[in-house]
Scaffold this active site. Structure first.
Site, PDB file in Angstrom:
ATOM      1  N   GLY A  11       1.181  -7.131  10.272  1.00 12.80           N
ATOM      2  CA  GLY A  11       2.093  -5.873   9.759  1.00 12.80           C
ATOM      3  C   GLY A  11       2.631  -6.471   8.195  1.00 12.80           C
ATOM      4  CB  SER A  12       3.454  -9.914   7.203  1.00 12.21           C
ATOM      5  OG  SER A  12       2.973 -10.748   6.056  1.00 12.21           O
ATOM      6  CB  THR A  13       1.066  -6.929   2.774  1.00 12.07           C
ATOM      7  OG1 THR A  13       2.039  -7.577   2.045  1.00 12.07           O
ATOM      8  CG2 THR A  13       1.233  -5.680   3.019  1.00 12.07           C
TER       9      THR A  13
END
Lengths: 200, 200
Positions: A11-13
């Protein structure tokens, strides 16, 4: 060599940059790395620290920065990748099941590859089942385990443990009690693992 | 070698790391660097992007990160330094006057040295007058020039120019239209100045 804990949330880029290169870096540098999936969004909400929401200039910069740094690392990338994700919770529950069973790293890499190279949102179909299958597991069995209450409780417990260590973003490296936030702190984390300082 | 614009605001904490080492790095690497003071807070407020306010965990991390990285660069540091600053506007107006007259870099370094090594808030007395004097100028004359409306207008114009380039934080490096945000992107900015890419 002090062990390195790699705390991350699917979910973290920026975690794309770490997920795709950490295995090779760890082998080359002889690192002892443990991958620890958690729910960064729960901490961000609690700490009033949502990084890109309602910040279009910063978000546009983030995508360009990731694009340039992916090229630096020799990683293919299509930006912007789908963001934010609807399936952050389930994506990380599956990662946690995978870590318990030994295929979690493979699943995480497969998930990010589909998300950042093929535009398939992580934590949604077809990414979810395809990444589980690519990690050599049966999607039906794994998704049932991931949706079980005990897995939700385990992810919440990991998240609380991370928050207790001072983790507030993803990716984060924890080395002997020191917190290093961001893919761009991997070199600092490695230096700390070797010497317990950065100016050695 | 493409010129590098170094956009910074006195008031930014991470800019300490850049301000104190950029001169030596530029000489060693043969860089063409222009220092461009602006008012980052005006952009942050407009973009709803205040980095540390009401975020104690992230703020505590920031101080520890700066402390470790200062050691890495061989810079003395006392953290936390006074923050946030009451005198951000005047501190940067003086810097702009100094850039027009040729002593702005020296003043900026002196200001940060007093702020981060001796606990004197930048933009307030005694830091303000002492840093102007250390840059070889008369504080009374300079402060009068800095408080003049034309200087305020000039700083606002610089800030708008930076915002137009995509600058949203400090320190930022602008190289041939590419924006690199953060002291930790100086190496990327230098690579871009040399080759127009990071994977050269």
């Amino acid at each position: 060599m002090t062990p390195i804990e790699f705390w991350y949330s699917i979910g973290s880029t920026y975690s794309y940059l770490t997920v795709m290169r950490l295995g090779a870096v760890a082998r080359a540098e002889g690192l002892d790395v443990t991958w620890r999936p958690f729910n960064v969004r729960a901490i961000m909400v609690a700490q009033n620290n949502i990084p890109f929401r309602d910040k279009p200039v910063k978000a546009a910069y983030m995508w360009r920065d990731i694009e340039r740094r992916a090229a630096k690392y020799g990683l293919p990338v299509q930006v912007p990748a789908p963001y934010p994700l609807a399936g952050l919770e389930i994506a990380n529950r599956v990662a946690l099941v995978g870590m318990e069973e030994g295929w979690g790293v493979s699943y995480t890499v497969e998930t990010y590859r589909r998300w950042f190279q093929h535009g398939q949102p992580a934590g949604s179909e077809p990414n979810l089942s395809e990444s589980v299958a690519a990690a050599g597991q049966d999607p039906e069995r794994v998704l049932e385990a991931a949706m079980a209450d005990r897995t939700g409780a385990a992810l919440a417990k990991e998240t609380a443990t991370g928050e207790g260590l001072g983790v507030f973003g993803s990716p984060t490296f924890v080395v002997g009690g020191e917190v290093f936030w961001g893919d761009d702190r991997l070199d600092d984390a490695i230096a700390w693992a070797r010497a317990g300082r950065l100016d050695a």
